[in-house]
Design an enzyme around this catalytic site. Sequence first.
Site: not given
Ligand code: SPV
Ligand code: MG
Length: 434
Positions: A77, A91-93, A207
């Site tokens: 503000y 303002h609402g509380d 992965d």
């Molecule tokens: C993931 O999060 O799967 C990525 C980013 O690809 S990293 O793990 O840094 O490669």
């Molecule tokens: Mg990845």
Amino acid sequence: MADKIVYTCFTTDVIHEGHLNIIREAQKYGRLIVGCMSDTAKIRFNKFPTKSLEERMQLYRSLQGVSEVVVQNDMMYKDVIESVRPDYIIHGDNWKEGALAHMRSVVKEQLEAYGGKIIDVPYTFNENVAKVDRRINEKLAMPEFRRRRLRQLIEMVPVVKVIEAHSGLTGLIAEKTTVVDDSGMIDQFDAMWISSLCDSTDRGKPDIELVDLTSRLRTVNDIMEVTTKPIILDGDTGGLTEHFVYNVRTLERIGVSAVIIEDKTGLKKNSLFGTEVVQTQDTIENFCAKISAGKKAQLSDSFMIIARIESLILERGMDDALKRASAYVEAGADGIMIHSRKKEPDEIIEFCKEFRKKDKKTPIVVVPTSFNSVTEEELAGSGVNVVIYANQLMRAAFPVMQSAAESILKNHRALEIDSSLMPFKDIIRLIDEL
Ligand code: SPV
Ligand code: MG
């Protein structure tokens, strides 16, 4: 009374009984000026606009009892207190609690400096008010709205802050966590990253592109069901170009905002392994062809295909990274992600600065997992638009879950671990009921 100025700030896109009550109460004290919170400030409150600033101002002006509408840029503000110098801020509380309590105390201090006062009115909470809030959220979660929100955010905020989510619950944490940050501002995350690493790990799988898109979409859907924020999907290598084109269509149709694909080929391994494992970078030609095919397949304007460059991870050098960046943009990429596993951000900063010398516009995305000392502000200053915190929620949860399991096994009961655990009633507060 007539010459007194009463001020209130609205962040809403829809007027409900609560706002009308504030207007009614305000009129007892003087002439009401309504502040319309700017888009950028509104976003930090987790209120993504569904109406433009002009439309909101128009809406507020049309209300009986409102004598003037002004823009409020500062969530604390400061700007309006200086220009309007209200005698009262009403303002609402509800702002006596949570992150808003900080805002109330900052406003109070500024007002009291010249004899102004706060008026707290009981917050109106009923079925109608809840319904209005719910409807806004439902609208924001629709594919069309959600998908374009990432592009909008890139234009609206200095840096888009993205946190990893791998389930409905972690999605809710990304959606709802709001804090007062070190600078005294309220803040929240802008978007979610569905990491291949976390999505695979959550399933107990490596992965290596083993978890297929159909399974990944289950995670996406679980998250979409309970959130409104935009989603960036980690698309690994994007797979075969012939498959990628179908997947682009699927992702944009369900409302994903962006897919990031990395320029690797063959059996993909996680980048954090760097050169410790065999990883093959795709040729510029092949990867450009994949990007172009994806862009051609895309039907909406808002979906983004972001090209991820692995040259620094694979130690191929800065020149290679920059050459690839230009080629990928030329091929149609809507953004560039540059990755590094160095502890220091230097090579990332260097890349961004060099890239920005030639290209002022194409969004740059970074994932500061290894180079985590760098701040969002420093990255934004080097030309970065999107910062992804790619795996922190999963890494936070895992050790705590493991130690809970160990404690129960060691003690043959759950008493010892209980005081470290969140009561379930606190967890389910995150969960909305219809
Ligand atoms: C993931 O999060 O799967 C990525 C980013 O690809 S990293 O793990 O840094 O490669
Ligand atoms: Mg990845």
